[in-house]
Scaffold this motif. Structure first.
Motif, PDB file in Angstrom:
ATOM      1  N   GLU A  17      29.291  45.799  34.405  1.00  7.71           N
ATOM      2  CA  GLU A  17      30.207  46.285  35.452  1.00  7.71           C
ATOM      3  C   GLU A  17      29.437  46.760  36.675  1.00  7.71           C
ATOM      4  O   GLU A  17      28.404  47.429  36.543  1.00  7.71           O
ATOM      5  CB  GLU A  17      31.032  47.465  34.925  1.00  7.71           C
ATOM      6  N   ALA A  18      29.956  46.434  37.850  1.00  6.72           N
ATOM      7  CA  ALA A  18      29.352  46.959  39.085  1.00  6.72           C
ATOM      8  C   ALA A  18      29.650  48.454  39.204  1.00  6.72           C
ATOM      9  O   ALA A  18      30.677  48.927  38.725  1.00  6.72           O
ATOM     10  CB  ALA A  18      29.937  46.220  40.285  1.00  6.72           C
ATOM     11  N   ARG A  55      32.377  40.311  44.264  1.00  6.74           N
ATOM     12  CA  ARG A  55      31.747  40.670  42.989  1.00  6.74           C
ATOM     13  C   ARG A  55      30.828  39.546  42.515  1.00  6.74           C
ATOM     14  O   ARG A  55      29.712  39.799  42.028  1.00  6.74           O
ATOM     15  CB  ARG A  55      32.834  40.978  41.938  1.00  6.74           C
ATOM     16  N   TYR A 261      35.714  38.904  36.172  1.00 10.50           N
ATOM     17  CA  TYR A 261      34.664  39.028  37.189  1.00 10.50           C
ATOM     18  C   TYR A 261      33.647  40.120  36.861  1.00 10.50           C
ATOM     19  O   TYR A 261      32.488  40.031  37.228  1.00 10.50           O
ATOM     20  CB  TYR A 261      35.260  39.334  38.569  1.00 10.50           C
ATOM     21  N   ASN A 262      34.128  41.188  36.197  1.00  8.85           N
ATOM     22  CA  ASN A 262      33.262  42.350  35.995  1.00  8.85           C
ATOM     23  C   ASN A 262      32.621  42.340  34.616  1.00  8.85           C
ATOM     24  O   ASN A 262      32.022  43.306  34.199  1.00  8.85           O
ATOM     25  CB  ASN A 262      34.079  43.634  36.187  1.00  8.85           C
ATOM     26  N   LEU A 327      35.447  48.731  43.867  1.00  9.14           N
ATOM     27  CA  LEU A 327      35.455  48.804  42.394  1.00  9.14           C
ATOM     28  C   LEU A 327      36.885  48.985  41.889  1.00  9.14           C
ATOM     29  O   LEU A 327      37.263  48.449  40.844  1.00  9.14           O
ATOM     30  CB  LEU A 327      34.546  49.942  41.911  1.00  9.14           C
ATOM     31  N   LEU A 330      38.785  45.725  41.590  1.00 11.17           N
ATOM     32  CA  LEU A 330      38.449  44.953  40.380  1.00 11.17           C
ATOM     33  C   LEU A 330      39.133  45.521  39.137  1.00 11.17           C
ATOM     34  O   LEU A 330      39.065  44.934  38.064  1.00 11.17           O
ATOM     35  CB  LEU A 330      36.928  44.922  40.175  1.00 11.17           C
ATOM     36  N   LYS A 331      39.774  46.686  39.294  1.00 17.54           N
ATOM     37  CA  LYS A 331      40.501  47.283  38.163  1.00 17.54           C
ATOM     38  C   LYS A 331      41.994  47.377  38.452  1.00 17.54           C
ATOM     39  O   LYS A 331      42.736  48.025  37.709  1.00 17.54           O
ATOM     40  CB  LYS A 331      39.941  48.683  37.870  1.00 17.54           C
TER      41      LYS A 331
END
Ligand SMILES: NC(=O)c1ccc[n+]([C@@H]2O[C@H](COP(=O)([O-])OP(=O)(O)OC[C@H]3O[C@@H](n4cnc5c(N)ncnc54)[C@H](OP(=O)(O)O)[C@@H]3O)[C@@H](O)[C@H]2O)c1
Length: 343
Positions: A17-18, A55, A261-262, A327, A330-331
């Motif tokens: 995860e970033a 990402r 993606y993460n 971030l 992405l969630k």
């Protein structure tokens, strides 16, 4: 004292995860007119666009695009105004869209071949919409729907991430073409927005049905005549359920797989359904289709200017908020097009 350009660079590549630690804050002086080279333009960014593709660029591995170099300003779409110009086609005060990156100002060589800077008309369309429904995400939705799915009136079209920048455009364009439109979105607020504000016929809440069997049942109830066109933004459980509902000769536009993606993307459970139902499945990258831009932005711009295309924005304030906001995207913490306001 020259003005300061605050910037965010890619500091390190994510392991899994970033995190905010992958980003690095930096600053540089803003050039004066004397320091600006011939053909160059200085742009003050008003909004930065945060998009899921960023990402992928943070990874080392090459995808359809080169990785983002370490230590360089993060890539990103921007809209803003021309502050200084040494190019005859750009005047001080012009509103422009470009690829200025995660920073407050950018210097663009507007005389270079393929320079990423265009003037935009904000008389009837707000500046920020050129990063949303009348910009890259809008054209993405238009391309996948119009060119790949090619919907016919009366057909059922499903789109995932339905309240988002791309999904909201897809659904409204499909409604305008006489389709039954079903969205998939995360949470009751997003689902209510998709139906009540955007005019979709139904919306399935994937968060209310985290179990794949329950999700499939909810999707089945929302698509009594099966699915003819699917616009894929997410992947995972949603794609598996959609495949089970696809009608023969259905079309799937593969736009994104944000669920993976993460971390690790989930494998497709039943790919044989593509054959059994003789489906057309086509992936696409919008930047490879500049030929559709004029037609797509004409339709999208007219719809936005006349209020027939609705759009919603999640606006984070100030450049320093960009990593957290990204971030969150992405969630699924954004609700509509994720932007950062810089001025
Ligand atoms: N192919 C191309 O050229 C192209 C161009 C632009 C965008 N895209 C793709 O289009 C898709 C949508 O992009 P967008 O800019 O419009 O973003 P967006 O929909 O505005 O925001 C992303 C949304 O994805 C959903 N999401 C995020 N993480 C998820 C997860 N782990 N599982 C399930 N859903 C998740 C969330 O919606 P919910 O809360 O509703 O689940 C979130 O709000 C992305 O896959 C993106 O990569 C592709």
């Amino acid at each position: 004292m020259p003005a300061i350009n605050h910037q965010i660079l890619l500091g390190s590549r994510p392991q899994g995860e970033a995190t905010v630690a992958n980003f690095q804050f930096s600053e540089a002086p803003v050039p004066t007119l004397e320091a600006l080279a011939e053909g160059h333009v200085l742009v003050r960014h008003h909004y930065l666009s945060l998009d899921p593709y960023m990402r992928g660029r943070m990874n080392e591995s090459r995808s359809y695009a080169e990785p983002q170099p370490l230590g360089a300003v993060m890539i990103g779409g921007t809209v803003g105004e021309v502050l200084l110009s040494r190019h005859p086609k750009f005047a001080v005060g012009d509103r422009v869209v470009g690829l200025g990156g995660w920073q407050e100002y950018s210097v663009v060589d507007a005389s270079a071949r393929g320079a990423m800077l265009s003037k935009v008309d904000t008389t009837h369309v707000p500046l920020s919409a050129y990063l949303g429904p009348v910009g890259m995400p809008g054209v993405t939705g238009w391309y996948g729907l119009v060119q790949i799915i090619q919907p016919k009136a009366g057909e059922t079209v499903v789109v995932s991430a339905a309240s988002g920048a791309v999904g909201s455009v897809v659904g409204q364009l499909a409604k305008a073409r006489g389709c039954r439109v079903v969205g998939v979105a995360g949470g009751p607020d997003k689902c209510a927005y998709v139906v009540d504000e955007l005019g979709f016929d139904a919306c399935v809440d994937h968060k209310a049905h985290p179990d794949p069997k329950a999700f499939y049942k909810a999707l089945k109830d929302a698509t009594p005549d099966g699915i003819d066109g699917y616009f894929e933004n997410v992947g995972g459980m949603i794609l598996d359920a959609v495949l089970l509902r696809m009608n023969a000769f259905g079309r799937i536009a593969v736009c994104g797989f944000i669920a993976g993606y993460n971390g690790e993307p989930t494998p497709l459970q039943n790919p044989a359904l593509i054959l059994v139902n003789r489906l057309k499945v086509e992936g696409f990258i919008v930047s490879e289709h500049p030929e559709v831009w004029p037609e797509a932005t004409k339709e999208l711009g007219t719809l936005v200017a006349t209020g027939r295309m609705k759009f919603r924005e999640s606006v984070a304030q100030g450049l320093a908020s960009a990593p957290e906001a990204f971030l969150g995207l992405l969630k699924g913490r954004n609700f509509g097009k994720q932007l950062v306001k810089l001025i």
